[in-house]
Design an enzyme around this catalytic site. Structure first.
Site, PDB file in Angstrom:
ATOM      1  N   TYR A  81      37.291  21.414  39.509  1.00 30.74           N
ATOM      2  CA  TYR A  81      37.067  22.241  40.707  1.00 30.74           C
ATOM      3  C   TYR A  81      36.471  21.417  41.846  1.00 30.74           C
ATOM      4  O   TYR A  81      36.885  21.551  43.006  1.00 30.74           O
ATOM      5  CB  TYR A  81      36.142  23.393  40.307  1.00 30.74           C
ATOM      6  N   LYS A  86      38.137  20.814  45.427  1.00 28.44           N
ATOM      7  CA  LYS A  86      37.499  21.294  46.655  1.00 28.44           C
ATOM      8  C   LYS A  86      37.201  20.149  47.634  1.00 28.44           C
ATOM      9  O   LYS A  86      37.189  20.369  48.854  1.00 28.44           O
ATOM     10  CB  LYS A  86      36.232  22.082  46.319  1.00 28.44           C
TER      11      LYS A  86
HETATM   12  P1  NAI Z   1      37.517  35.794  43.133  1.00 22.29           P
HETATM   13  O1  NAI Z   1      37.746  35.291  41.752  1.00 22.29           O
HETATM   14  O2  NAI Z   1      36.686  37.026  43.333  1.00 22.29           O
HETATM   15  O3  NAI Z   1      38.933  36.054  43.870  1.00 22.29           O
HETATM   16  C1  NAI Z   1      39.931  35.086  43.845  1.00 22.29           C
HETATM   17  C2  NAI Z   1      41.277  35.767  44.056  1.00 22.29           C
HETATM   18  O4  NAI Z   1      42.295  34.768  44.013  1.00 22.29           O
HETATM   19  C3  NAI Z   1      41.610  36.799  42.963  1.00 22.29           C
HETATM   20  O5  NAI Z   1      41.997  38.025  43.548  1.00 22.29           O
HETATM   21  C4  NAI Z   1      42.746  36.133  42.205  1.00 22.29           C
HETATM   22  O6  NAI Z   1      43.673  37.052  41.614  1.00 22.29           O
HETATM   23  C5  NAI Z   1      43.395  35.289  43.282  1.00 22.29           C
HETATM   24  N1  NAI Z   1      44.206  34.196  42.736  1.00 22.29           N
HETATM   25  C6  NAI Z   1      43.913  33.356  41.716  1.00 22.29           C
HETATM   26  N2  NAI Z   1      44.936  32.530  41.457  1.00 22.29           N
HETATM   27  C7  NAI Z   1      45.918  32.853  42.349  1.00 22.29           C
HETATM   28  C8  NAI Z   1      47.237  32.359  42.572  1.00 22.29           C
HETATM   29  N3  NAI Z   1      47.759  31.367  41.820  1.00 22.29           N
HETATM   30  N4  NAI Z   1      47.959  32.913  43.574  1.00 22.29           N
HETATM   31  C9  NAI Z   1      47.452  33.930  44.326  1.00 22.29           C
HETATM   32  N5  NAI Z   1      46.214  34.439  44.145  1.00 22.29           N
HETATM   33  C10 NAI Z   1      45.460  33.909  43.163  1.00 22.29           C
HETATM   34  O7  NAI Z   1      36.942  34.556  43.939  1.00 22.29           O
HETATM   35  P2  NAI Z   1      36.010  34.450  45.248  1.00 22.29           P
HETATM   36  O8  NAI Z   1      34.632  34.248  44.784  1.00 22.29           O
HETATM   37  O9  NAI Z   1      36.328  35.546  46.186  1.00 22.29           O
HETATM   38  O10 NAI Z   1      36.511  33.040  45.827  1.00 22.29           O
HETATM   39  C11 NAI Z   1      37.445  32.913  46.892  1.00 22.29           C
HETATM   40  C12 NAI Z   1      37.544  31.448  47.279  1.00 22.29           C
HETATM   41  O11 NAI Z   1      36.254  30.958  47.655  1.00 22.29           O
HETATM   42  C13 NAI Z   1      38.034  30.543  46.154  1.00 22.29           C
HETATM   43  O12 NAI Z   1      38.852  29.515  46.692  1.00 22.29           O
HETATM   44  C14 NAI Z   1      36.744  29.962  45.616  1.00 22.29           C
HETATM   45  O13 NAI Z   1      36.965  28.740  44.960  1.00 22.29           O
HETATM   46  C15 NAI Z   1      35.938  29.816  46.888  1.00 22.29           C
HETATM   47  N6  NAI Z   1      34.496  29.732  46.681  1.00 22.29           N
HETATM   48  C16 NAI Z   1      33.792  30.765  46.093  1.00 22.29           C
HETATM   49  C17 NAI Z   1      32.421  30.659  45.907  1.00 22.29           C
HETATM   50  C18 NAI Z   1      31.602  31.741  45.281  1.00 22.29           C
HETATM   51  O14 NAI Z   1      30.398  31.519  45.081  1.00 22.29           O
HETATM   52  N7  NAI Z   1      32.154  32.915  44.964  1.00 22.29           N
HETATM   53  C19 NAI Z   1      31.698  29.452  46.323  1.00 22.29           C
HETATM   54  C20 NAI Z   1      32.523  28.437  46.919  1.00 22.29           C
HETATM   55  C21 NAI Z   1      33.870  28.586  47.088  1.00 22.29           C
END
Ligand code: NAI
Length: 250
Positions: free
Chosen positions: A151, A155
């Site tokens: 990851y 990133k």
């Molecule tokens: P989450 O797990 O709540 O939502 C992620 C969404 O992406 C889900 O709806 C999932 O179905 C979708 N997804 C996964 N693989 C996919 C694919 N191949 N094609 C289309 N959709 C897909 O995650 P969250 O927390 O909302 O994270 C969103 C972004 O922010 C991600 O890129 C994550 O890495 C990044 N991020 C999140 C942090 C956190 O603390 N929650 C911190 C730093 C970055």
């Protein structure tokens, strides 16, 4: 007048979490939004909860044919594409010696290849119309995090990708920037709590205590930063990564 009146914004992984909050924010400021996520029904459910114009499209960002079809549908159904938020993400955490090749490939496939494929499909339209805004989701984990070799590499890769987009697409009226969130309370961090055997509230409280502003982040914190970077107010900002982490990386 909203900042995104007459704009079409595509947000990947927007059925929940940060992506959904970003879709809500863009719609509230006048954009027509396309919510892309793995499951079409969940994407459509999320779109139905948005106030304003919104559609849900099933799309796997790791798959070129799925991405092409989704972007074609956005243009056909919403009349164009002006903003792309590469937000879809997954984690497959493990210490390096236990991390499998599949864990590596899956994470690279969604974050890096996904952002590449989506951006390639969108840039055709952006360059032709001499206008586009790209916001990529990086993470504080880009700076290194135990158990996240895959990851963190992805990133930090997103940051290099963003800088290169800034160079290549700047002459065509396209801005590309990244947001690097710290701890944001979503299903993703709740899953991490479960993996390390902690109660969700205790896990959040511990993260808040370590943070200079003494709280965890929420999806709206990231949506606000993404909206700024996708707006015309940020048109002289490109190739940058904005850390939105309450000072966690200071
Ligand atoms: P989450 O797990 O709540 O939502 C992620 C969404 O992406 C889900 O709806 C999932 O179905 C979708 N997804 C996964 N693989 C996919 C694919 N191949 N094609 C289309 N959709 C897909 O995650 P969250 O927390 O909302 O994270 C969103 C972004 O922010 C991600 O890129 C994550 O890495 C990044 N991020 C999140 C942090 C956190 O603390 N929650 C911190 C730093 C970055």
């Amino acid at each position: 007048m909203g900042r995104f009146d007459d704009r079409v914004a595509v947000i990947t992984g927007a059925a929940r979490g940060i992506g959904f909050a970003t879709a809500q924010r863009f719609a509230a400021e006048g954009a027509a939004v396309a919510i892309l996520d793995l499951d079409e029904a969940q994407a459509a459910d999320a779109a139905a909860r948005i106030e304003g114009t919104a559609i849900g499209i099933g799309c796997n960002v790791s798959d070129a044919a799925s991405v092409e079809a989704a972007v074609d549908r956005v243009v056909a159904e919403l009349g164009g594409i002006h903003i792309l938020v590469n937000n879809a993400g997954i984690t497959r955490d493990n210490l390096l010696f236990k991390m499998t090749e599949e864990d590596w490939d899956l994470v690279m496939g969604v974050h890096l290849k996904g952002a590449f494929l989506m951006t390639k499909a969108a840039q055709k339209h952006f360059v032709a119309q001499k206008y586009g805004k790209i916001v990529n989701l990086s993470s504080v984990s880009a700076l290194g995090n135990r158990g996240q070799a895959n990851y963190s590499a992805a990133k930090m890769g997103v940051q290099g990708f963003t800088r290169t987009l800034g160079i290549e697409l700047g002459p065509f009226g396209v801005n590309a920037n990244a947001v690097a969130p710290g701890f944001i309370a979503t299903d993703m961090t709740d899953a991490t709590a479960a993996r390390v055997g902690m109660d969700v509230e205790d896990f959040r409280a511990a993260a808040a205590e370590r943070n200079p502003v003494r709280r965890v982040g929420f999806p709206d914190d990231i949506a606000a930063a993404a909206a700024f970077l996708a707006s015309d107010e940020a048109s002289y900002i490109t190739g940058q990564t904005l850390y939105v982490d309450g000072g966690a990386t200071l």
